[in-house]
Design a protein around this motif. Structure first.
Motif, mmCIF file in Angstrom:
data_model
loop_
_atom_site.group_PDB
_atom_site.id
_atom_site.type_symbol
_atom_site.label_atom_id
_atom_site.label_comp_id
_atom_site.label_asym_id
_atom_site.label_seq_id
_atom_site.Cartn_x
_atom_site.Cartn_y
_atom_site.Cartn_z
ATOM 1 N N ASP A 1 5.655 -6.852 25.175
ATOM 2 C CA ASP A 1 5.283 -6.212 26.442
ATOM 3 C C ASP A 1 5.298 -4.699 26.306
ATOM 4 N N SER B 1 2.413 -3.377 24.526
ATOM 5 C CA SER B 1 1.174 -3.477 25.310
ATOM 6 C C SER B 1 1.148 -2.488 26.471
ATOM 7 N N SER C 1 -1.562 -6.111 30.936
ATOM 8 C CA SER C 1 -0.192 -6.171 30.433
ATOM 9 C C SER C 1 0.804 -6.170 31.589
#
Length: 334
Positions: free
Chosen positions: A94, A97, A103
């Protein structure tokens, strides 16, 4: 005792640098973002999250958790790094991203997109007002549901606010309401780094902010925001002030550790650049490779938040069960 102090200092340094590493690497990978705030605000964020914030990363919706608002939403990687490190359902992927389409780590925090994000922030001043609203809600719920010997609503609202927030009228309108209502469980850390997107803050901000908040009726302290112990003590003092909200003016250095960009507006809204990332890591004693590297000792240190949070929530559940047995109608409405 000296050995214990050295160990604690080492762990603090490693943990704070983990926040910085993840933040600057994520911004650099995205080639977009604001690395300066996380680099400078990491020590005071660490002091708050590691020593004071009551939360359970495994149950972000626990009703009596403390609320944290990053009003300075442009520094969102500070919050995402903390969420990952303390055990929320936010992964390293995460973070990698960050700012990418679809995301869970958008450029500014968005409630509902990322576990642990309390409110959507971005427009300057908005988070200051949001935090006041959260503190109003806590006070209202406590007055409605608490009974003598049964304080089941008892949490704080914390926030990190910025120079940009302070410049907005909505921030002072909300601050005036907070003082008038005597919201003693509202505590803001003011990241006073004197830098805005395009220059020094004193170009557009000339007043004595501490005096202005004090005139509104806030409890105000000024500390070195780079000093974990000083911030920790200030938060402890603020928590004891029950009749009015508290502002902790924390002087920080934006882009701390960056040899060529620290304390400049160039580190506010642009990535450091590959060479400066390496130079910053070398300057702070952080391994330069691989990107997003977090030492195991830092991760273990932060993940204590899960155990503390679960213990705090279990203690609350016991109190709630006793409350429910005595006031079933109230409990059903909560």
């Amino acid at each position: 005792m000296a050995q214990a102090t050295d160990t604690r200092t080492h762990l603090e340094t490693v943990a704070i640098n983990a926040i910085r590493t993840l933040s600057m690497d994520a911004v650099q990978k995205a080639n977009s973002g604001h690395p300066g705030l996380p680099l400078g605000a990491a020590p005071m964020a660490y002091a708050l999250w590691q020593r004071h914030l009551k939360h359970n990363p495994k149950d972000p919706g626990w009703i009596d958790r403390d609320r944290f608002v990053l009003s300075a939403g442009h520094g969102s990687m500070l919050l995402y790094s903390l969420l990952y490190l303390t055990g929320y359902d936010v992964t390293l992927d995460d973070l990698k991203s960050f700012r990418q389409l679809g995301s869970r780590t958008p450029g500014h925090p968005e409630r509902g997109e990322t576990p642990g994000v309390e409110v959507t922030t971005g427009p300057l001043g908005q988070g200051v007002a949001n935090g006041v609203g959260l503190a109003v809600a806590e006070a209202f719920l406590a007055a409605t549901f608490n009974r003598p010997g049964h304080e089941i609503i008892d949490h704080y609202t914390y926030g990190i606010i910025s120079d940009g927030d302070i410049m907005e009228g909505v921030a002072f309108e909300a601050a005036a309401i907070a003082a008038n209502l005597g919201l003693g469980k509202l505590i803001y850390l003011y990241d006073q780094n004197h830098i805005t997107l395009a220059g020094s803050a004193n170009i557009s901000l000339g007043e004595d902010v501490a005096a202005r908040f004090a005139a509104l009726g806030w409890h105000v302290q000024s500390v070195d925001g780079m000093d974990v112990a000083a911030v920790d003590e200030a938060i402890t003092v603020a928590r004891e002030v029950a009749d009015r909200p508290s502002l902790i003016v924390a002087r920080t250095v934006i882009g701390y550790g960056s040899p060529n960009k620290a304390n400049t507006f160039g580190v506010h809204g642009s990535p450091l650049g590959p060479d400066e990332v390496i130079a910053t890591k070398e300057n702070l004693g952080i391994p330069t490779e691989p990107p997003f590297f977090v030492p195991e000792e830092a991760l273990n240190h932060f993940r204590e938040a899960v155990d503390r949070g679960q213990q705090a929530q279990m203690a609350w559940i016991k109190r709630y069960e006793a409350y429910k047995a005595e006031f079933p109608d109230l409990a059903a409405s909560l």
